[in-house]
Enzyme design. Structure first.
Site, PDB file in Angstrom:
ATOM      1  N   TYR A 159      -1.577  -0.337  11.216  1.00  0.00           N
ATOM      2  CA  TYR A 159      -1.852  -0.987   9.917  1.00  0.00           C
ATOM      3  C   TYR A 159      -0.697  -0.777   8.952  1.00  0.00           C
ATOM      4  O   TYR A 159      -0.122  -1.725   8.415  1.00  0.00           O
ATOM      5  CB  TYR A 159      -3.156  -0.446   9.311  1.00  0.00           C
ATOM      6  CG  TYR A 159      -3.282  -0.758   7.821  1.00  0.00           C
ATOM      7  CD1 TYR A 159      -3.468  -2.061   7.377  1.00  0.00           C
ATOM      8  CD2 TYR A 159      -3.191   0.263   6.857  1.00  0.00           C
ATOM      9  CE1 TYR A 159      -3.549  -2.352   6.006  1.00  0.00           C
ATOM     10  CE2 TYR A 159      -3.280  -0.017   5.501  1.00  0.00           C
ATOM     11  CZ  TYR A 159      -3.461  -1.323   5.080  1.00  0.00           C
ATOM     12  OH  TYR A 159      -3.540  -1.612   3.737  1.00  0.00           O
ATOM     13  N   LYS A 179       2.010  -3.399   7.311  1.00  0.00           N
ATOM     14  CA  LYS A 179       2.143  -3.591   5.856  1.00  0.00           C
ATOM     15  C   LYS A 179       3.588  -3.305   5.423  1.00  0.00           C
ATOM     16  O   LYS A 179       4.130  -3.993   4.556  1.00  0.00           O
ATOM     17  CB  LYS A 179       1.186  -2.663   5.095  1.00  0.00           C
ATOM     18  CG  LYS A 179      -0.277  -3.033   5.192  1.00  0.00           C
ATOM     19  CD  LYS A 179      -0.615  -4.387   4.595  1.00  0.00           C
ATOM     20  CE  LYS A 179      -0.503  -4.439   3.094  1.00  0.00           C
ATOM     21  NZ  LYS A 179      -0.970  -5.735   2.545  1.00  0.00           N
ATOM     22  N   THR A 205       0.830  -1.208   0.000  1.00  0.00           N
ATOM     23  CA  THR A 205       0.000   0.000   0.000  1.00  0.00           C
ATOM     24  C   THR A 205       0.866   1.260   0.000  1.00  0.00           C
ATOM     25  O   THR A 205       1.999   1.242   0.507  1.00  0.00           O
ATOM     26  CB  THR A 205      -0.913   0.007   1.256  1.00  0.00           C
ATOM     27  OG1 THR A 205      -1.447   1.314   1.450  1.00  0.00           O
ATOM     28  CG2 THR A 205      -0.144  -0.364   2.526  1.00  0.00           C
ATOM     29  N   ASP A 206       0.308   2.343  -0.517  1.00  0.00           N
ATOM     30  CA  ASP A 206       1.024   3.630  -0.464  1.00  0.00           C
ATOM     31  C   ASP A 206       1.161   4.120   0.975  1.00  0.00           C
ATOM     32  O   ASP A 206       1.976   5.000   1.253  1.00  0.00           O
ATOM     33  CB  ASP A 206       0.308   4.689  -1.325  1.00  0.00           C
ATOM     34  CG  ASP A 206      -1.087   5.053  -0.833  1.00  0.00           C
ATOM     35  OD1 ASP A 206      -1.646   4.331   0.016  1.00  0.00           O
ATOM     36  OD2 ASP A 206      -1.646   6.071  -1.310  1.00  0.00           O
ATOM     37  N   GLU A 207       0.380   3.535   1.905  1.00  0.00           N
ATOM     38  CA  GLU A 207       0.421   4.016   3.289  1.00  0.00           C
ATOM     39  C   GLU A 207       1.759   3.718   3.961  1.00  0.00           C
ATOM     40  O   GLU A 207       2.067   4.282   5.011  1.00  0.00           O
ATOM     41  CB  GLU A 207      -0.755   3.450   4.090  1.00  0.00           C
ATOM     42  CG  GLU A 207      -2.074   3.883   3.478  1.00  0.00           C
ATOM     43  CD  GLU A 207      -3.298   3.655   4.356  1.00  0.00           C
ATOM     44  OE1 GLU A 207      -3.165   3.634   5.579  1.00  0.00           O
ATOM     45  OE2 GLU A 207      -4.390   3.501   3.782  1.00  0.00           O
TER      46      GLU A 207
HETATM   47  P1  NAD Z   1     -10.306  -6.693   2.946  1.00  0.00           P
HETATM   48  O1  NAD Z   1     -10.203  -6.437   4.422  1.00  0.00           O
HETATM   49  O2  NAD Z   1     -11.564  -6.360   2.242  1.00  0.00           O
HETATM   50  O3  NAD Z   1      -9.981  -8.235   2.658  1.00  0.00           O
HETATM   51  C1  NAD Z   1      -8.981  -8.942   3.329  1.00  0.00           C
HETATM   52  C2  NAD Z   1      -9.238 -10.438   3.133  1.00  0.00           C
HETATM   53  O4  NAD Z   1      -8.177 -11.160   3.801  1.00  0.00           O
HETATM   54  C3  NAD Z   1     -10.558 -10.916   3.773  1.00  0.00           C
HETATM   55  O5  NAD Z   1     -11.238 -11.768   2.898  1.00  0.00           O
HETATM   56  C4  NAD Z   1     -10.097 -11.671   5.025  1.00  0.00           C
HETATM   57  O6  NAD Z   1     -10.983 -12.732   5.392  1.00  0.00           O
HETATM   58  C5  NAD Z   1      -8.747 -12.199   4.570  1.00  0.00           C
HETATM   59  N1  NAD Z   1      -7.856 -12.466   5.709  1.00  0.00           N
HETATM   60  C6  NAD Z   1      -7.597 -11.650   6.767  1.00  0.00           C
HETATM   61  N2  NAD Z   1      -6.758 -12.272   7.621  1.00  0.00           N
HETATM   62  C7  NAD Z   1      -6.463 -13.485   7.089  1.00  0.00           C
HETATM   63  C8  NAD Z   1      -5.650 -14.566   7.492  1.00  0.00           C
HETATM   64  N3  NAD Z   1      -4.948 -14.521   8.640  1.00  0.00           N
HETATM   65  N4  NAD Z   1      -5.577 -15.655   6.694  1.00  0.00           N
HETATM   66  C9  NAD Z   1      -6.272 -15.724   5.526  1.00  0.00           C
HETATM   67  N5  NAD Z   1      -7.087 -14.722   5.103  1.00  0.00           N
HETATM   68  C10 NAD Z   1      -7.174 -13.620   5.877  1.00  0.00           C
HETATM   69  O7  NAD Z   1      -9.059  -5.924   2.316  1.00  0.00           O
HETATM   70  P2  NAD Z   1      -8.916  -5.256   0.879  1.00  0.00           P
HETATM   71  O8  NAD Z   1      -9.347  -3.846   0.962  1.00  0.00           O
HETATM   72  O9  NAD Z   1      -9.497  -6.161  -0.136  1.00  0.00           O
HETATM   73  O10 NAD Z   1      -7.322  -5.245   0.733  1.00  0.00           O
HETATM   74  C11 NAD Z   1      -6.636  -6.330   0.116  1.00  0.00           C
HETATM   75  C12 NAD Z   1      -5.147  -6.046   0.150  1.00  0.00           C
HETATM   76  O11 NAD Z   1      -4.874  -4.826  -0.548  1.00  0.00           O
HETATM   77  C13 NAD Z   1      -4.572  -5.865   1.550  1.00  0.00           C
HETATM   78  O12 NAD Z   1      -3.300  -6.461   1.577  1.00  0.00           O
HETATM   79  C14 NAD Z   1      -4.460  -4.342   1.700  1.00  0.00           C
HETATM   80  O13 NAD Z   1      -3.427  -4.000   2.595  1.00  0.00           O
HETATM   81  C15 NAD Z   1      -4.125  -3.953   0.274  1.00  0.00           C
HETATM   82  N6  NAD Z   1      -4.509  -2.587  -0.125  1.00  0.00           N
HETATM   83  C16 NAD Z   1      -5.777  -2.155   0.093  1.00  0.00           C
HETATM   84  C17 NAD Z   1      -6.153  -0.882  -0.340  1.00  0.00           C
HETATM   85  C18 NAD Z   1      -7.572  -0.376  -0.149  1.00  0.00           C
HETATM   86  O14 NAD Z   1      -7.845   0.766  -0.462  1.00  0.00           O
HETATM   87  N7  NAD Z   1      -8.519  -1.205   0.304  1.00  0.00           N
HETATM   88  C19 NAD Z   1      -5.216  -0.062  -0.973  1.00  0.00           C
HETATM   89  C20 NAD Z   1      -3.911  -0.551  -1.182  1.00  0.00           C
HETATM   90  C21 NAD Z   1      -3.581  -1.814  -0.753  1.00  0.00           C
HETATM   91  P1  TYD Z   2     -10.487   4.638   4.942  1.00  0.00           P
HETATM   92  O1  TYD Z   2     -11.508   4.271   3.932  1.00  0.00           O
HETATM   93  O2  TYD Z   2     -10.586   4.051   6.324  1.00  0.00           O
HETATM   94  O3  TYD Z   2      -9.053   4.341   4.287  1.00  0.00           O
HETATM   95  P2  TYD Z   2      -7.575   4.758   4.803  1.00  0.00           P
HETATM   96  O4  TYD Z   2      -7.627   5.116   6.230  1.00  0.00           O
HETATM   97  O5  TYD Z   2      -6.794   3.492   4.570  1.00  0.00           O
HETATM   98  O6  TYD Z   2      -7.131   5.880   3.899  1.00  0.00           O
HETATM   99  O7  TYD Z   2     -10.492   6.209   5.112  1.00  0.00           O
HETATM  100  C1  TYD Z   2     -10.294   7.073   4.013  1.00  0.00           C
HETATM  101  C2  TYD Z   2     -10.296   8.495   4.545  1.00  0.00           C
HETATM  102  O8  TYD Z   2     -11.603   8.799   5.055  1.00  0.00           O
HETATM  103  C3  TYD Z   2      -9.337   8.690   5.707  1.00  0.00           C
HETATM  104  O9  TYD Z   2      -8.786  10.000   5.618  1.00  0.00           O
HETATM  105  C4  TYD Z   2     -10.234   8.600   6.940  1.00  0.00           C
HETATM  106  C5  TYD Z   2     -11.561   9.171   6.445  1.00  0.00           C
HETATM  107  N1  TYD Z   2     -12.768   8.609   7.079  1.00  0.00           N
HETATM  108  C6  TYD Z   2     -13.717   9.483   7.626  1.00  0.00           C
HETATM  109  O10 TYD Z   2     -13.561  10.714   7.594  1.00  0.00           O
HETATM  110  N2  TYD Z   2     -14.832   8.938   8.192  1.00  0.00           N
HETATM  111  C7  TYD Z   2     -15.035   7.588   8.260  1.00  0.00           C
HETATM  112  O11 TYD Z   2     -16.076   7.144   8.824  1.00  0.00           O
HETATM  113  C8  TYD Z   2     -14.058   6.705   7.684  1.00  0.00           C
HETATM  114  C9  TYD Z   2     -14.243   5.219   7.730  1.00  0.00           C
HETATM  115  C10 TYD Z   2     -12.935   7.278   7.098  1.00  0.00           C
END
Ligand code: NAD
Ligand code: TYD
Length: 343
Positions: free
Chosen positions: A154, A158, A129-131
């Site tokens: 988090y 990561k 992630t970019d985070e």
């Molecule tokens: P999500 O929380 O929707 O899905 C995570 C999945 O992993 C779930 O199905 C969960 O059951 C499974 N999981 C969790 N712990 C586990 C374990 N111990 N063993 C097996 N499975 C397990 O997350 P997402 O938003 O789909 O993100 C997927 C990936 O992309 C993550 O690695 C996250 O860090 C990365 N990512 C997410 C974003 C975003 O905006 N959502 C952006 C950049 C990177």
């Molecule tokens: P989020 O979707 O939790 O992603 P991330 O923290 O990984 O960027 O949040 C996106 C942005 O929205 C973040 O700046 C936090 C803000 N946010 C709110 O203001 N209210 C909310 O209820 C949530 C879930 C997030």
């Protein structure tokens, strides 16, 4: 043969990856796609219902931290590619309980990397992630060589898994590629993240909680664009390299909330400014020149189209998110598989 092991394939990004891969949308030949997922609160097998009968697909419920299960799985499947999405993914949850983040994101990744070494897989793709770069001020962009400076439990977990994957390349010669993407939105996202939470609360006429002043900036990308980039890096990226993925789409949170309200014709009086998230990163912005120039990838969806189709998806799939909200989605696994796959 091309055999894939996809971790976290019942989550938001993983499920979109599996569905679109099997539908041929990534243009890749898939002979077999095994999903391993622990089905935590964020894993929803209903999201994969449409591929359950695809002969190339199999679902295995298991925890990636469980070295014995991962060994059995890898020995049996001998995957060519491991695409690693599984993670604890929500910043707010990591602030209230960091341990699960270290367990899954760091230890779980180490278990998988060891399995990949042992079984001589062709490539391990680490979805990072970019985070991991931390927060930017009002100007500038993250590049792949920016310092790793995570702020939340988090992002620190990561960063640990991302660097561990690179270390396995450097130390053991494992073929690893790492992607660092910005915030995703799109169908099937668990409604704890900003965009689905705001859509669903607005539909229910409930308050929309905006943290702090709502001026935090994220570079939002549609999940399908992210997954296209993941596939491109998997197939064409250079081993041991990191690729940023972004969309040149910086949006302050409050603008997104207002757009959602306007699309749904709901009043802005639903907005509630609430106490800010501790340690809240102010701004993320991605420079994705490397993947664009080296691999010819570019995002396809504009935010206008993507946000509007996402809102429409939640409008048309009320059943999906009502079952998530009520917890009923958790019964699906038992109904679908019974005891067949337990243990
Ligand atoms: P999500 O929380 O929707 O899905 C995570 C999945 O992993 C779930 O199905 C969960 O059951 C499974 N999981 C969790 N712990 C586990 C374990 N111990 N063993 C097996 N499975 C397990 O997350 P997402 O938003 O789909 O993100 C997927 C990936 O992309 C993550 O690695 C996250 O860090 C990365 N990512 C997410 C974003 C975003 O905006 N959502 C952006 C950049 C990177
Ligand atoms: P989020 O979707 O939790 O992603 P991330 O923290 O990984 O960027 O949040 C996106 C942005 O929205 C973040 O700046 C936090 C803000 N946010 C709110 O203001 N209210 C909310 O209820 C949530 C879930 C997030």
């Amino acid at each position: 043969m091309s055999k894939y092991l996809v971790t976290g394939g019942a989550g938001f990004i993983g499920a979109n990856y599996v569905l679109r891969s099997l539908a041929g949308k990534h243009g890749s030949v898939i002979d077999r796609m095994v999903v391993v997922d622990a089905l935590t609160y964020a894993g929803n097998l209903e999201s994969l219902a449409s591929v359950h009968n695809d002969p190339r697909f199999e679902f295995i419920k298991a925890d990636i931290q469980d070295a014995e299960s991962m060994e059995v799985l890898m020995a049996k499947e001998q995957p060519d590619y491991v695409v690693h999405f599984a993670a604890e993914s929500h910043v707010d949850r990591s602030i209230s309980g960091p341990k699960a983040f270290i367990d899954t994101n760091v230890v779980g990744t180490q278990v998988l990397l060891d399995g990949c070494r042992k079984h001589g897989i062709k490539r391990f793709l680490m979805v990072s992630t970019d985070e991991v770069y931390g927060s930017l001020g009002p100007t500038g962009y993250f590049v792949e060589t920016s310092p790793i400076k995570p702020s939340s439990p988090y992002s620190a977990s990561k960063a640990g898994s991302d660097l561990l994957a690179l270390a396995y390349h450097h130390t053991y010669g494992l073929d690893v590629v790492v992607t660092r993407c910005s915030n995703n939105y799109g169908p099937l996202q668990f409604p704890e993240k900003l965009i689905p939470l705001m859509i669903i609360n607005a539909l229910a006429g409930e308050a929309l909680p905006v943290y702090g002043d709502g001026m935090q900036v994220r570079d939002w990308i549609h999940v399908w664009d992210h997954n296209d980039a993941v596939q491109r890096v998997l197939e064409k990226g250079r081993a041991g390299e990191v690729y940023n993925i972004g969309c040149q789409n910086e949006q302050p949170n409050i603008n997104i909330v207002k757009r959602i309200l306007s699309h749904l014709e709901k009043p802005e009086s639903l907005i509630r400014y609430v106490t800010d998230r501790p340690g809240h990163d102010r701004r993320y912005a991605i420079d994705y020149t490397k993947i664009r120039k080296e691999l010819g990838w570019n995002p396809q969806q504009t935010f206008e189209e993507g946000l509007s189709s996402t809102i429409d998806w939640y409008l048309n799939n009320r059943d999906w998110w009502e079952r998530v909200r009520s917890g009923a989605y958790r019964e699906y696994y038992t109904n679908q598989y019974g005891q067949r796959l337990e243990g």
